[in-house]
Scaffold this motif. Structure first.
Motif, PDB file in Angstrom:
ATOM      1  N   GLU A   1     -28.147  19.350 -40.078  1.00 57.35           N
ATOM      2  CA  GLU A   1     -29.203  18.629 -39.367  1.00 57.35           C
ATOM      3  C   GLU A   1     -28.604  17.457 -38.580  1.00 57.35           C
ATOM      4  N   LEU A   2     -27.738  16.714 -39.228  1.00 59.42           N
ATOM      5  CA  LEU A   2     -27.132  15.553 -38.558  1.00 59.42           C
ATOM      6  C   LEU A   2     -26.296  15.986 -37.356  1.00 59.42           C
ATOM      7  N   ARG A   3     -25.536  17.045 -37.554  1.00 61.30           N
ATOM      8  CA  ARG A   3     -24.710  17.517 -36.436  1.00 61.30           C
ATOM      9  C   ARG A   3     -25.590  18.067 -35.331  1.00 61.30           C
ATOM     10  N   GLY A   4     -26.672  18.712 -35.705  1.00 64.55           N
ATOM     11  CA  GLY A   4     -27.615  19.237 -34.718  1.00 64.55           C
ATOM     12  C   GLY A   4     -28.239  18.112 -33.910  1.00 64.55           C
ATOM     13  N   ARG A   5     -28.518  17.019 -34.590  1.00 62.26           N
ATOM     14  CA  ARG A   5     -29.116  15.878 -33.887  1.00 62.26           C
ATOM     15  C   ARG A   5     -28.148  15.322 -32.853  1.00 62.26           C
ATOM     16  N   ARG A   6     -26.916  15.222 -33.263  1.00 67.71           N
ATOM     17  CA  ARG A   6     -25.926  14.687 -32.319  1.00 67.71           C
ATOM     18  C   ARG A   6     -25.862  15.596 -31.102  1.00 67.71           C
ATOM     19  N   TYR A   7     -25.872  16.903 -31.365  1.00 64.99           N
ATOM     20  CA  TYR A   7     -25.825  17.881 -30.275  1.00 64.99           C
ATOM     21  C   TYR A   7     -27.063  17.732 -29.395  1.00 64.99           C
ATOM     22  N   ARG A   8     -28.212  17.686 -30.058  1.00 67.43           N
ATOM     23  CA  ARG A   8     -29.455  17.607 -29.284  1.00 67.43           C
ATOM     24  C   ARG A   8     -29.456  16.383 -28.394  1.00 67.43           C
ATOM     25  N   ARG A   9     -28.992  15.264 -28.950  1.00 66.81           N
ATOM     26  CA  ARG A   9     -29.017  14.044 -28.153  1.00 66.81           C
ATOM     27  C   ARG A   9     -28.079  14.147 -26.967  1.00 66.81           C
ATOM     28  N   GLN A  10     -26.919  14.720 -27.194  1.00 64.94           N
ATOM     29  CA  GLN A  10     -25.951  14.813 -26.104  1.00 64.94           C
ATOM     30  C   GLN A  10     -26.448  15.777 -25.038  1.00 64.94           C
TER      31      GLN A  10
ATOM     32  N   SER B   1     -30.875   5.963 -29.655  1.00 59.86           N
ATOM     33  CA  SER B   1     -32.144   5.621 -30.290  1.00 59.86           C
ATOM     34  C   SER B   1     -32.021   5.761 -31.801  1.00 59.86           C
ATOM     35  N   GLU B   2     -32.925   5.136 -32.488  1.00 56.52           N
ATOM     36  CA  GLU B   2     -32.799   5.079 -33.926  1.00 56.52           C
ATOM     37  C   GLU B   2     -33.169   6.390 -34.570  1.00 56.52           C
ATOM     38  N   VAL B   3     -32.356   6.816 -35.498  1.00 55.84           N
ATOM     39  CA  VAL B   3     -32.704   7.992 -36.279  1.00 55.84           C
ATOM     40  C   VAL B   3     -33.768   7.619 -37.292  1.00 55.84           C
ATOM     41  N   VAL B   4     -33.597   6.443 -37.848  1.00 54.79           N
ATOM     42  CA  VAL B   4     -34.485   6.037 -38.930  1.00 54.79           C
ATOM     43  C   VAL B   4     -35.914   5.809 -38.445  1.00 54.79           C
ATOM     44  N   ASP B   5     -36.814   6.322 -39.223  1.00 55.91           N
ATOM     45  CA  ASP B   5     -38.226   6.099 -38.934  1.00 55.91           C
ATOM     46  C   ASP B   5     -38.848   5.672 -40.251  1.00 55.91           C
ATOM     47  N   LEU B   6     -38.808   4.436 -40.519  1.00 60.14           N
ATOM     48  CA  LEU B   6     -39.281   3.951 -41.809  1.00 60.14           C
ATOM     49  C   LEU B   6     -40.773   4.190 -41.966  1.00 60.14           C
ATOM     50  N   ARG B   7     -41.165   4.370 -43.187  1.00 65.75           N
ATOM     51  CA  ARG B   7     -42.593   4.595 -43.441  1.00 65.75           C
ATOM     52  C   ARG B   7     -43.413   3.442 -42.879  1.00 65.75           C
ATOM     53  N   ASN B   8     -42.884   2.300 -43.110  1.00 64.70           N
ATOM     54  CA  ASN B   8     -43.567   1.120 -42.601  1.00 64.70           C
ATOM     55  C   ASN B   8     -42.789   0.593 -41.399  1.00 64.70           C
ATOM     56  N   PRO B   9     -43.372   0.685 -40.217  1.00 63.98           N
ATOM     57  CA  PRO B   9     -42.620   0.276 -39.027  1.00 63.98           C
ATOM     58  C   PRO B   9     -42.181  -1.182 -39.070  1.00 63.98           C
ATOM     59  N   SER B  10     -42.863  -1.982 -39.855  1.00 62.14           N
ATOM     60  CA  SER B  10     -42.486  -3.395 -39.894  1.00 62.14           C
ATOM     61  C   SER B  10     -41.567  -3.709 -41.069  1.00 62.14           C
ATOM     62  N   ALA B  11     -40.972  -2.688 -41.658  1.00 60.33           N
ATOM     63  CA  ALA B  11     -40.066  -2.893 -42.785  1.00 60.33           C
ATOM     64  C   ALA B  11     -38.909  -3.775 -42.351  1.00 60.33           C
ATOM     65  N   PRO B  12     -38.257  -4.388 -43.317  1.00 65.11           N
ATOM     66  CA  PRO B  12     -37.199  -5.340 -42.986  1.00 65.11           C
ATOM     67  C   PRO B  12     -36.163  -4.746 -42.031  1.00 65.11           C
ATOM     68  N   LEU B  13     -35.721  -5.615 -41.187  1.00 61.29           N
ATOM     69  CA  LEU B  13     -34.789  -5.216 -40.139  1.00 61.29           C
ATOM     70  C   LEU B  13     -33.472  -4.690 -40.704  1.00 61.29           C
ATOM     71  N   VAL B  14     -33.137  -5.175 -41.881  1.00 56.82           N
ATOM     72  CA  VAL B  14     -31.825  -4.828 -42.414  1.00 56.82           C
ATOM     73  C   VAL B  14     -31.672  -3.319 -42.624  1.00 56.82           C
ATOM     74  N   ALA B  15     -32.756  -2.674 -43.043  1.00 58.50           N
ATOM     75  CA  ALA B  15     -32.665  -1.227 -43.269  1.00 58.50           C
ATOM     76  C   ALA B  15     -32.461  -0.495 -41.946  1.00 58.50           C
ATOM     77  N   ARG B  16     -33.165  -0.949 -40.933  1.00 55.88           N
ATOM     78  CA  ARG B  16     -32.998  -0.329 -39.620  1.00 55.88           C
ATOM     79  C   ARG B  16     -31.566  -0.503 -39.122  1.00 55.88           C
ATOM     80  N   ARG B  17     -31.089  -1.731 -39.268  1.00 59.23           N
ATOM     81  CA  ARG B  17     -29.726  -1.995 -38.787  1.00 59.23           C
ATOM     82  C   ARG B  17     -28.713  -1.182 -39.584  1.00 59.23           C
ATOM     83  N   PHE B  18     -28.962  -1.088 -40.883  1.00 64.40           N
ATOM     84  CA  PHE B  18     -28.072  -0.333 -41.767  1.00 64.40           C
ATOM     85  C   PHE B  18     -27.955   1.121 -41.276  1.00 64.40           C
ATOM     86  N   TYR B  19     -29.098   1.737 -41.009  1.00 59.70           N
ATOM     87  CA  TYR B  19     -29.060   3.138 -40.582  1.00 59.70           C
ATOM     88  C   TYR B  19     -28.580   3.278 -39.145  1.00 59.70           C
ATOM     89  N   ARG B  20     -28.748   2.241 -38.377  1.00 58.82           N
ATOM     90  CA  ARG B  20     -28.210   2.296 -37.017  1.00 58.82           C
ATOM     91  C   ARG B  20     -26.674   2.366 -37.074  1.00 58.82           C
TER      92      ARG B  20
END
Lengths: 437, 197
Positions: free
Chosen positions: B90-99, B108-127
């Motif tokens: 799946e991850l490799r497919g995503r890279r392919y799809r994006r390219q 763009s961010e892969v992460v889509d947290l359940r709560n869009p306003s969740a702490p920034l650190v998790a978003r940055r971590f997954y980025r």
């Protein structure tokens, strides 16, 4: 654990506290029911298979005997003739088309190759093991009738396109060093040049464009090229305008470093049929934070200038980059507002059409607003039914519809998806939806 | 509908039951492995919008290849391996799809947290994780989020211990470097190499 690792672990713990540890019970229950149904369905399939097995063995035996007879009983299995007059050819035959009339090569086992206008090809090898054609210049369109035995290879400059059975076009611009391969059916393997060591596999509906001078290559959903239809007659494939933009941006992203080193003059294309490779405008790249992908600075500059001014006076490209910047720094609502402004001001343009998809995707991914996203994907498909994001749109419609319980709509989209993109990235998902309860 | 067995089935019994299409065994199988798979997918993808779909794919893969399991005693590890391979694809497919499909959104961010306003650190971590090769990202998660040992990671991934170790070190190094350039994450990692405001 070292101090360095401990700091990482602390960070990970914080992230875990934020995101939780997986699906909730409701989701797991739903998935469990789906799994149980899947298992039960397979039991039914296995039972039917057992019943069919005996019959199949008999049929297969008859077929094998028939195929064996055909192979051994066909002495001229790979002979071919050239042109309307049917001049017999062989290894070394040189086929050249002048003017605007393509020349057809017809193989006895059904394969047809059309050498396009102003194009030339040489038959290098023709036997049961391998048929090798060298495309010296121009366009070649092939409809290969595969027999899982003969390997078909088209050589074009440093590249080779290998197939077992498929329909595809090859366009070789010898002077510009550019190759373009469009696959209509099946799969082909393209090797050589600057491609990956193992080559690039292309599936139906995909186009590969490689440039030996710039040492770049790109893949895109489809591309513009003057095509000679191997099933008869000449046709012109018209690429939707947004495809051109998509190809350009794809190229821009994948070849940015190389392109910066190549003088503008070296990038001129002498042929109109490889026009999908568009020149990337790089004016002001040193000074424009949007072009430099300094997203926060890009948004800051627009804010300083005043949103009304920017949205009223910006070009489509500028608004597009601005929306991208807003999206990248998490201001998705702002991004969608900019795209909405772009759609109003440049209605009907390729970017306006593509904006519909991007708005939908942002609503789906960032806001989880599947209902609104569905409307935008629908808008995109309405405006660009053959657009570059059509496949992705159908795929996302399937996902979003399921999320909000619109299974009928999901099934409808899955059906269309499989008809149009049977080998697509969402094909398996679509099959699951159609096979579901 | 809830199905309950009087006793816990052995791995062999579970496998045999699922393969013959027994609904009760399928239910028990999912109860045993559902949360485990969900967690691994969740951690690797990052509370992603496609989490459910990927989980579904894992179970499809399991059904497709369950008959190939020769040692029921290692079923747990086999399930982890299937999950690992599916998420990797799946991850490799995503890279392919994006390219291929839409390169302008490559970052763009892969992460889509359940709560869009969740702490920034998790978003940055997954980025930051998004910037790692799929394989490096996965060993990083197996180690630091799932707590697996090198041996266990080797068994799950099918790579040698040396390969796992090399990828882990590379992942750690890249992660630290990228995190140090991030204003939020550098607070956690203790590095402050970022510049600007």
């Amino acid at each position: 654990m070292s101090v360095r690792e401990k700091t990482i672990q602390d960070l990970v713990n914080t992230v875990q506290d934020t995101i939780g540890d997986g699906a909730n019970e409701t989701t797991l229950d739903r998935q469990r029911e789906a799994f149980v149904q899947m298992v039960e369905q397979r039991r039914g399939i296995h039972q039917r298979r057992k019943r069919m097995f005996a019959t199949a063995i008999g049929v297969a035996a008859v077929l094998l005997l028939s195929v064996a007879f055909l192979y051994t009983g066909s002495p001229d299995a790979l002979s071919f003739v050239v042109g309307e007059s049917g001049v017999p050819g062989g290894p070394g035959t040189f086929v050249s088309s002048t003017g605007n009339k393509p020349t057809e090569i017809r193989f006895s086992q059904g394969t047809r190759i059309l050498v396009g206008e102003d194009s030339a090809a040489r038959m290098v090898q023709v036997d049961q093991e391998s048929v090798q054609v060298e495309l010296s210049r121009g366009m070649l369109s092939a409809a290969v009738q595969g027999n899982a035995r003969t390997r078909w290879v088209v050589h074009a400059g440093p590249f080779s396109v290998s197939v077992l059975g498929t329909r595809f076009d090859v366009n070789w611009d010898a002077s510009g060093g550019r190759l373009q391969v469009v696959v209509h059916e099946g799969l082909v393997l393209v090797q050589g040049g600057e491609l990956e060591t193992h080559g690039v596999t292309l599936m139906a509906g995909r186009t590969l464009t490689a440039d030996t001078h710039r040492q770049t290559w790109q893949l895109s959903p489809l591309s513009e090229m003057r095509s000679v239809d191997a099933s008869g007659g000449e046709t012109i494939e018209v690429m939707p305008a947004e495809l051109i933009d998509d190809a350009r941006t794809t190229e821009e992203a994948m070849t940015e470093d190389n392109a910066r080193r190549v003088p503008e003059a070296d990038r001129d294309s002498p042929r109109r049929d490889v026009g999908a490779i568009r020149e990337v405008e790089r004016r002001g790249i040193q000074s424009d934070p949007c072009q430099q992908k300094d997203y926060a600075a890009c948004i800051g500059a627009a804010r300083d200038q005043g949103w009304d001014t920017v949205l009223s006076n910006g070009t489509a490209d500028e608004l597009w980059r601005l929306s991208e910047s807003a999206r990248m720094i998490g201001q998705t609502a702002l991004s969608n507002e900019i795209l909405s402004a772009l759609r109003k001001r440049f209605a009907g343009s390729s970017k306006a059409k593509l904006s519909a998809f991007v708005i939908g995707r942002t609503l789906m991914d960032a806001s989880g607003d599947h209902a609104a996203a569905l409307k935008w994907f629908g808008t995109y498909l309405q405006e660009s039914p053959q657009g570059p994001m059509a496949e992705e749109s159908y795929g996302r419609i399937i996902t979003s519809s399921l999320r909000i319980g619109q299974t009928g709509r999901a099934r409808q989209a899955a059906q269309v998806y499989l008809e149009r993109f049977p080998d697509g990235l969402y094909a398996r998902r679509a099959q699951q939806v159609l096979a579901g309860p | 509908m809830t199905r309950v067995f009087d006793k816990e089935l052995s791995a062999g019994e579970l496998m045999a039951g699922v393969l013959r299409g027994d609904a009760d065994c399928a239910d028990a199988f999912h109860r045993r492995y559902g949360a485990r798979i969900s967690k691994m997918v969740w951690y690797i993808l990052g509370a992603d919008r496609d989490h459910e779909d990927v989980m579904q794919l894992v179970f499809v893969q399991i059904l497709d290849s369950l008959s190939s399991v020769t040692e029921p005693s290692r079923l747990d590890q086999w399930v982890d391996s299937v999950t690992f391979r599916t998420v990797r694809k799946e991850l490799r497919g995503r890279r392919y799809r994006r390219q291929v499909v839409f390169s302008t959104d490559a970052a763009s961010e892969v992460v889509d947290l359940r709560n869009p306003s969740a702490p920034l650190v998790a978003r940055r971590f997954y980025r930051v994780l998004d910037s790692l090769p799929a394989e490096d990202r996965m060993v990083f998660v197996l180690k630091y989020m799932e707590g697996h040992s090198l041996m266990e990671m080797a068994a799950i991934s099918g790579w040698s211990v040396a390969t796992v170790k090399r990828r882990l070190n590379r992942a750690l190094e890249t992660f630290r470097k990228q995190a140090s350039e991030d204003m939020i994450l550098s607070v956690y990692t203790g590095d402050t190499h970022h510049v600007g405001s």
